[in-house]
Design a protein around this motif. Structure first.
Motif, PDB file in Angstrom:
ATOM      1  N   LEU A 222       0.844  -1.056  -0.002  1.00 24.05           N
ATOM      2  CA  LEU A 222       0.060   0.091  -0.079  1.00 24.05           C
ATOM      3  C   LEU A 222       0.888   1.488   0.032  1.00 24.05           C
ATOM      4  O   LEU A 222       0.580   2.421  -0.761  1.00 24.05           O
ATOM      5  CB  LEU A 222      -0.829   0.022   1.101  1.00 24.05           C
ATOM      6  N   GLU A 223       1.869   1.106   0.741  1.00 24.02           N
ATOM      7  CA  GLU A 223       2.814   2.338   0.788  1.00 24.02           C
ATOM      8  C   GLU A 223       4.301   2.147   0.643  1.00 24.02           C
ATOM      9  O   GLU A 223       5.063   2.535   1.660  1.00 24.02           O
ATOM     10  CB  GLU A 223       2.522   2.829   2.314  1.00 24.02           C
ATOM     11  N   SER A 374     -11.921  -0.172   4.932  1.00 21.04           N
ATOM     12  CA  SER A 374     -12.391  -0.079   3.640  1.00 21.04           C
ATOM     13  C   SER A 374     -11.726  -0.709   2.449  1.00 21.04           C
ATOM     14  O   SER A 374     -12.322  -1.459   1.629  1.00 21.04           O
ATOM     15  CB  SER A 374     -12.513   1.474   3.117  1.00 21.04           C
ATOM     16  N   ILE A 375     -10.441  -0.665   2.423  1.00 25.31           N
ATOM     17  CA  ILE A 375      -9.541  -1.611   1.458  1.00 25.31           C
ATOM     18  C   ILE A 375      -9.636  -2.924   1.876  1.00 25.31           C
ATOM     19  O   ILE A 375     -10.120  -3.773   0.841  1.00 25.31           O
ATOM     20  CB  ILE A 375      -8.216  -1.185   1.786  1.00 25.31           C
ATOM     21  N   LEU A 401      -3.144   7.066  -4.807  1.00 24.03           N
ATOM     22  CA  LEU A 401      -3.714   5.483  -4.815  1.00 24.03           C
ATOM     23  C   LEU A 401      -4.651   5.397  -5.753  1.00 24.03           C
ATOM     24  O   LEU A 401      -4.848   4.477  -6.394  1.00 24.03           O
ATOM     25  CB  LEU A 401      -3.831   4.852  -3.622  1.00 24.03           C
ATOM     26  N   GLY A 402      -5.423   6.449  -6.129  1.00 25.14           N
ATOM     27  CA  GLY A 402      -6.870   6.491  -7.087  1.00 25.14           C
ATOM     28  C   GLY A 402      -7.680   5.346  -6.594  1.00 25.14           C
ATOM     29  O   GLY A 402      -8.476   4.716  -7.406  1.00 25.14           O
ATOM     30  N   LYS A 454      -4.351  -7.683  -1.924  1.00 26.42           N
ATOM     31  CA  LYS A 454      -3.109  -7.565  -1.416  1.00 26.42           C
ATOM     32  C   LYS A 454      -2.997  -7.361   0.184  1.00 26.42           C
ATOM     33  O   LYS A 454      -2.128  -7.905   0.778  1.00 26.42           O
ATOM     34  CB  LYS A 454      -2.235  -6.263  -2.097  1.00 26.42           C
ATOM     35  N   SER A 455      -3.881  -6.566   0.694  1.00 28.36           N
ATOM     36  CA  SER A 455      -4.043  -6.474   1.934  1.00 28.36           C
ATOM     37  C   SER A 455      -4.151  -7.580   2.707  1.00 28.36           C
ATOM     38  O   SER A 455      -3.830  -7.839   3.954  1.00 28.36           O
ATOM     39  CB  SER A 455      -5.278  -5.562   2.584  1.00 28.36           C
TER      40      SER A 455
END
Length: 481
Positions: A222-223, A374-375, A401-402, A454-455
């Protein structure tokens, strides 16, 4: 085999406690050598904290919770309220840690103190770790990008003599090494734009450098630019060990049937048809803004579930409460006209709501826990940031991130509800954002689904967070003296 004891010192509040317990549980589940003691500071009576601790105590046999003595800070200094409270707990923390050390010395089978893990607002507790000659680790509940920005602003201020408070209300943009796009000054966290807060923030960041390592509630995919920012050796090692979510059923804080009533309503709604509106543990609006949100919902025609909270009294650092009669702040007749498509609630069991198949979009303050949730549940966000680092998180989600749509990106409220001059987002602007949210762009939806996957993979065997936790545990063992 070394047995190791960690002491966790979370700052007061359920939103900081839950992810801290999450990573603690992961540590003891991953490595049987570890046991963990939480030292709990309580700002106020909060039944959610008590019930949460009770449930975790029953689930986690090698995690225990110790309440620290209560302390009443000076009510005339609200901006330093939290820091006063934490500073006043140094002596009780020292005494609690001393008892653990004494127990270890009396029995060779007892675990040795391996370190103290402190919340991002509790950096003064480094002194306690130093007193006992053990490593200290920082637990950062927000994003790696916010952590990197704090270090970046500290360098700008201390080395390049740039005063970020002079950027307030300007159209300036900052080029920062861990963001792909220029960062507008208008989305800098409020603490960087107010002189009375900036000195506190800079003092915190300077102490960050003393930590042996930093646990961050994020995942590398994510980052990755922000995570890589910390690989130059000029800062403590960063361990992205998220997302840390309370995926167990939230339940009711007071044993009422509130959740069952909400669930029954959700079960009756079509799939992906409901807009969920919630603004965090401390999020609330004045009457004018409430009416604009209500008008936007009614005009949009979307089904909605709205967690509507009553603001605390002016100047009080208190959590919002539930309205006894929401009709008093809503447009006349609103509840009757929307009875077939909408539901107003107070406290919200957010995990249960976001995981429900009827939720199609989430209007959020962009608190980091809410962003990660939310992700995880693949629910797009429309942004109304309020305070702290929310504006930065909104910028990340929309621009970097869009993965979100904008209602506002630079909206902000006074944390202590004292200014009385907050701007109001008009209903037309909110309605536009709602339509963008519920008609979410297919390309953005695809990206959100990929990030959601991915999370979840981050915590699978071989995933990035799984590997970072292994590295953290090994480093903690190696750092034991």
């Amino acid at each position: 085999m070394k047995k190791a004891e960690l002491v966790f010192i979370p700052s007061p509040g359920i939103t900081h406690l839950i992810p801290a317990v999450g990573v603690a549980k992961l540590i003891v589940d991953r490595d049987e050598r570890f046991s963990i003691t939480f030292l709990i500071m309580k700002l106020r009576v909060d039944p959610k904290i008590g019930s949460y601790i009770d449930s975790m105590s029953a689930l986690c046999k090698r995690i225990r919770f110790v309440d620290l003595p209560k302390h009443e800070p000076d009510p005339n200094q609200p901006s330093r309220f939290l820091f006063q409270r934490i500073e006043a707990q140094k002596q009780p923390v020292t005494e609690a840690v001393s008892k653990l050390v004494s127990r270890s010395e009396l029995s060779p089978d007892s675990p040795r103190l391996a370190g103290i893990v402190v919340d991002m607002f509790c950096t003064s507790m480094i002194d306690v770790a130093n007193e006992f000659g053990v490593p200290s680790y920082l637990f950062f509940v927000s994003s790696a990008s916010f952590l990197a920005l704090e270090f970046y602003i500290e360098v700008l201020h201390d080395e390049q003599k740039v005063d970020p408070t002079e950027l307030k209300d300007s159209n300036a943009e900052l080029v920062v090494p861990f963001l792909a796009n220029p960062l507008p000054a208008k989305v800098l966290p409020s603490a960087m734009l107010k002189k009375e807060w900036l000195s506190l923030l800079l003092g915190q960041v300077r102490r960050f450098k003393e930590f042996k390592g930093v646990l961050v509630n994020t995942f590398e995919e994510l980052e990755s630019p922000a995570v890589n920012f910390f690989s130059n050796g000029n800062t403590p090692r960063v361990y992205p060990v998220g997302p840390l979510l309370n995926l167990n059923r939230d339940g009711d804080p007071d044993g009422s049937n509130t959740y069952e009533d909400i669930k029954q309503w959700l079960d009756d709604q079509p799939q992906s048809s409901v807009v969920y509106l919630c603004f965090g543990t401390l999020g609330s609006f004045d009457v004018d803004q409430v009416k604009e949100i209500a008008c936007a919902l009614e005009q949009s025609g979307y089904r909605f579930l709205w967690s509507l909270r009553q603001p605390p009294p002016k100047g009080k650092m208190e959590a919002p409460s539930d309205y006894l009669n929401p009709q008093e702040v809503l447009p006349e007749g609103f509840l009757d006209r929307t009875a077939g498509i909408g539901k107003i609630i107070g406290w919200a069991p957010q995990i249960d709501i976001l995981s429900h198949s009827c939720i199609g979009g989430f209007v959020s303050h962009c608190g980091w826990n809410s962003v990660l949730e939310s992700i995880w549940f693949d629910v797009p966000i429309a942004t109304i940031p309020l305070y702290a680092e929310h504006q930065l998180s909104a910028f990340q989600m929309i621009v970097e991130l869009g993965l979100a749509v904008e209602i506002k990106m630079d909206y902000r409220l006074d944390f202590f509800n004292t200014d009385g001059n907050e701007s109001v987002i008009p209903a037309e602007e909110i309605e536009r954002g709602l339509r963008c949210l519920m008609e979410f762009d297919p390309e953005k939806r695809k990206k959100l689904k990929e990030m959601s996957e991915k999370s979840r993979k981050a915590w699978m065997n071989g995933g990035s967070s799984y590997a970072w936790l292994n590295r953290l545990i090994q480093d903690m063992i190696d750092n034991m003296t």
